[in-house]
Design a protein around this motif. Structure first.
Motif, PDB file in Angstrom:
ATOM      1  N   PRO A  99       0.814  -1.218   0.000  1.00  0.00           N
ATOM      2  CA  PRO A  99       0.000   0.000   0.000  1.00  0.00           C
ATOM      3  C   PRO A  99       0.842   1.260   0.000  1.00  0.00           C
ATOM      4  O   PRO A  99       1.924   1.306   0.572  1.00  0.00           O
ATOM      5  CB  PRO A  99      -0.812  -0.129   1.286  1.00  0.00           C
ATOM      6  CG  PRO A  99       0.066  -0.927   2.193  1.00  0.00           C
ATOM      7  CD  PRO A  99       0.777  -1.900   1.298  1.00  0.00           C
ATOM      8  N   HIS A 100       0.329   2.301  -0.619  1.00  0.00           N
ATOM      9  CA  HIS A 100       1.030   3.585  -0.727  1.00  0.00           C
ATOM     10  C   HIS A 100       0.264   4.684   0.012  1.00  0.00           C
ATOM     11  O   HIS A 100       0.727   5.196   1.018  1.00  0.00           O
ATOM     12  CB  HIS A 100       1.197   3.946  -2.206  1.00  0.00           C
ATOM     13  CG  HIS A 100       2.056   5.134  -2.468  1.00  0.00           C
ATOM     14  ND1 HIS A 100       1.661   6.426  -2.212  1.00  0.00           N
ATOM     15  CD2 HIS A 100       3.299   5.237  -2.998  1.00  0.00           C
ATOM     16  CE1 HIS A 100       2.624   7.266  -2.557  1.00  0.00           C
ATOM     17  NE2 HIS A 100       3.623   6.580  -3.039  1.00  0.00           N
ATOM     18  N   LEU A 144       0.012   2.469  -8.218  1.00  0.00           N
ATOM     19  CA  LEU A 144      -0.912   3.391  -7.553  1.00  0.00           C
ATOM     20  C   LEU A 144      -0.214   4.226  -6.484  1.00  0.00           C
ATOM     21  O   LEU A 144       0.640   3.735  -5.754  1.00  0.00           O
ATOM     22  CB  LEU A 144      -2.060   2.603  -6.920  1.00  0.00           C
ATOM     23  CG  LEU A 144      -3.016   1.955  -7.926  1.00  0.00           C
ATOM     24  CD1 LEU A 144      -3.943   0.974  -7.223  1.00  0.00           C
ATOM     25  CD2 LEU A 144      -3.824   3.017  -8.652  1.00  0.00           C
ATOM     26  N   ASN A 145      -0.635   5.486  -6.394  1.00  0.00           N
ATOM     27  CA  ASN A 145       0.011   6.404  -5.463  1.00  0.00           C
ATOM     28  C   ASN A 145      -0.958   7.013  -4.458  1.00  0.00           C
ATOM     29  O   ASN A 145      -0.938   6.656  -3.294  1.00  0.00           O
ATOM     30  CB  ASN A 145       0.752   7.497  -6.237  1.00  0.00           C
ATOM     31  CG  ASN A 145       2.058   6.991  -6.808  1.00  0.00           C
ATOM     32  OD1 ASN A 145       2.061   6.309  -7.827  1.00  0.00           O
ATOM     33  ND2 ASN A 145       3.162   7.292  -6.158  1.00  0.00           N
ATOM     34  N   THR A 146      -1.781   7.989  -4.866  1.00  0.00           N
ATOM     35  CA  THR A 146      -2.637   8.680  -3.916  1.00  0.00           C
ATOM     36  C   THR A 146      -4.060   8.760  -4.448  1.00  0.00           C
ATOM     37  O   THR A 146      -4.317   8.464  -5.623  1.00  0.00           O
ATOM     38  CB  THR A 146      -2.103  10.091  -3.622  1.00  0.00           C
ATOM     39  OG1 THR A 146      -1.933  10.793  -4.855  1.00  0.00           O
ATOM     40  CG2 THR A 146      -0.765  10.037  -2.908  1.00  0.00           C
ATOM     41  N   PHE A 157      -7.938   8.446  -8.291  1.00  0.00           N
ATOM     42  CA  PHE A 157      -6.619   7.989  -7.874  1.00  0.00           C
ATOM     43  C   PHE A 157      -5.594   8.199  -8.982  1.00  0.00           C
ATOM     44  O   PHE A 157      -5.943   8.338 -10.164  1.00  0.00           O
ATOM     45  CB  PHE A 157      -6.655   6.510  -7.466  1.00  0.00           C
ATOM     46  CG  PHE A 157      -7.177   5.576  -8.542  1.00  0.00           C
ATOM     47  CD1 PHE A 157      -6.341   5.047  -9.510  1.00  0.00           C
ATOM     48  CD2 PHE A 157      -8.527   5.229  -8.564  1.00  0.00           C
ATOM     49  CE1 PHE A 157      -6.825   4.190 -10.493  1.00  0.00           C
ATOM     50  CE2 PHE A 157      -9.022   4.371  -9.541  1.00  0.00           C
ATOM     51  CZ  PHE A 157      -8.167   3.851 -10.507  1.00  0.00           C
ATOM     52  N   THR A 158      -4.327   8.245  -8.582  1.00  0.00           N
ATOM     53  CA  THR A 158      -3.216   8.376  -9.523  1.00  0.00           C
ATOM     54  C   THR A 158      -2.395   7.092  -9.563  1.00  0.00           C
ATOM     55  O   THR A 158      -2.304   6.361  -8.572  1.00  0.00           O
ATOM     56  CB  THR A 158      -2.271   9.524  -9.129  1.00  0.00           C
ATOM     57  OG1 THR A 158      -1.751   9.277  -7.809  1.00  0.00           O
ATOM     58  CG2 THR A 158      -2.973  10.862  -9.144  1.00  0.00           C
ATOM     59  N   PRO A 185       1.999  10.685 -12.692  1.00  0.00           N
ATOM     60  CA  PRO A 185       0.946  11.083 -11.751  1.00  0.00           C
ATOM     61  C   PRO A 185       1.248  10.630 -10.332  1.00  0.00           C
ATOM     62  O   PRO A 185       1.548   9.462 -10.096  1.00  0.00           O
ATOM     63  CB  PRO A 185      -0.301  10.393 -12.313  1.00  0.00           C
ATOM     64  CG  PRO A 185      -0.044  10.285 -13.777  1.00  0.00           C
ATOM     65  CD  PRO A 185       1.438  10.016 -13.884  1.00  0.00           C
ATOM     66  N   TYR A 186       1.165  11.559  -9.384  1.00  0.00           N
ATOM     67  CA  TYR A 186       1.604  11.262  -8.021  1.00  0.00           C
ATOM     68  C   TYR A 186       0.593  11.808  -7.006  1.00  0.00           C
ATOM     69  O   TYR A 186      -0.357  11.148  -6.656  1.00  0.00           O
ATOM     70  CB  TYR A 186       3.014  11.831  -7.795  1.00  0.00           C
ATOM     71  CG  TYR A 186       3.788  11.130  -6.715  1.00  0.00           C
ATOM     72  CD1 TYR A 186       4.673  10.094  -7.022  1.00  0.00           C
ATOM     73  CD2 TYR A 186       3.640  11.497  -5.387  1.00  0.00           C
ATOM     74  CE1 TYR A 186       5.379   9.440  -6.028  1.00  0.00           C
ATOM     75  CE2 TYR A 186       4.345  10.850  -4.388  1.00  0.00           C
ATOM     76  CZ  TYR A 186       5.213   9.822  -4.706  1.00  0.00           C
ATOM     77  OH  TYR A 186       5.906   9.183  -3.719  1.00  0.00           O
TER      78      TYR A 186
END
Length: 344
Positions: A99-100, A144-146, A157-158, A185-186
């Motif tokens: 997970p991020h 996946l980031n945020t 989501f990004t 993308p962040y």
């Protein structure tokens, strides 16, 4: 058909390419002037995470019960920390989890971007039921980031591999589309009006999502190749940007009527600063995690003054900042600590 990338491949690729989108008019950056930053006026407190194994703490978010959630990227869990007792609990998210990001949803659940499972994960609270929202079959590995909820209650989501997507919460449908200019993308945030903005670390821009079509409109910051890493909205809908490459804190005002007033830019204090996370608290004070000098910095837009909080442990590496009134929470990914700055 999208190409499929492994997480290792995705993390090892830099740069951005692809089609251009609409851009905001350029204005030269206005650098802050004045005396060096003063010591922080809040109270900093930290705890060592009481777990038997390394968690790889990454992002965090206040939980509705007074605790704090965090993503345990190394162990594949959602963590929960109780500041009253110092107790830490880990909730397993599934096989291969990495997970991020994590935020609290309108439903009071934890919503997690899980790059290992290529899925969004919801953990209901307090019953801790885990539900996964995987990407549709055949879609690419997004890294996946945020994520952020829009004004309609849907989750955007990004994905740093070059994707932006949405979970339509009522139906559970997940949609993914290629982002403008490819990889990068962040950070992502929502404004008080419910609009969603994101930024591209590799592409060095910010972008606004059309919630109806899912298309993103690119807005160019004034500093070239600045490395926009995270974004956050203040109460007026202005977008604050932490610039990793330049060490700047920037602000974009979408409501500004002239090009010269659309952007303001301030250099963070310290030697060759590196700005990672950005967060705006309930007073519209802006907070930035600064890696090069191992500090957390607050900025008051009214006085244009910085305050610096020296992190007590070397290499704190704070990757995200979130809070609730009177509290600014910091995950120390480099030290396996979780810290808070009490501002009230």
């Amino acid at each position: 058909m999208f190409p499929t990338l492994t997480r290792r491949q995705a993390l090892g690729v830099a740069g951005a390419a692809g089609a251009l989108s609409f851009t905001c008019a350029w204005a030269p950056p206005a650098q802050a002037q004045g005396a060096p930053a003063s010591p922080g006026s809040g109270r900093l407190q930290g705890w060592k995470l009481g777990t038997r194994r390394r968690t790889g703490i990454h992002d965090l978010a206040p939980a509705p019960d007074g605790g704090v959630w965090f993503t345990a990227q190394a162990s594949g869990h959602l963590g929960w920390f109780d500041p009253k007792t110092g107790r830490t609990e880990l909730v397993a998210l599934g096989q291969g989890s990495s997970p991020h990001g994590v935020i609290q949803g309108p439903d009071k659940a934890a919503w997690v971007t899980d790059s290992g499972q290529n899925a969004l994960v919801r953990v209901s609270w307090p019953d801790r039921t885990v539900r996964r929202f995987p990407h549709p079959p055949g879609t690419p590995y997004a890294n996946l980031n945020t994520c952020a909820f829009d004004g309609d209650g849907d989750l955007w989501f990004t994905g740093q591999s070059g994707y932006v997507g949405k979970v339509t919460v009522k139906t559970g449908q997940v949609s993914v589309r290629a982002s403008p200019r490819g990889r990068g993308p962040y950070g992502m945030c929502a404004t008080p009006a419910g609009d969603v903005w994101w930024c591209s670390l590799a592409g060095s821009f910010i972008a606004r999502i059309d919630r109806r079509t899912g298309e993103s409109t690119v807005v160019e910051p004034p500093t070239p190749s600045q490395g926009a890493r995270r974004v956050w909205s203040d109460s007026k809908g202005r977008i604050w940007v932490s610039e990793w490459n330049s060490g700047n804190l920037s602000m974009h005002d979408p409501a500004a009527t002239t090009p010269a007033s659309r952007w303001r830019t301030w250099k963070l204090p310290g030697n060759e600063p590196r700005a990672y996370a950005v967060y705006v608290d309930e007073r519209d004070v802006v907070w930035v995690s600064e890696w090069a000098n191992n500090t957390t910095v607050s900025f008051d837009p009214r006085s244009e003054k910085f305050e610096r909080y020296a992190m007590p442990r070397e290499g704190a590496s704070v990757r995200q900042i979130l809070g609730r009134p009177g509290e600014v929470w910091l995950p120390e990914s480099g030290t396996e600590h979780i810290s808070v700055i009490y501002t009230a």
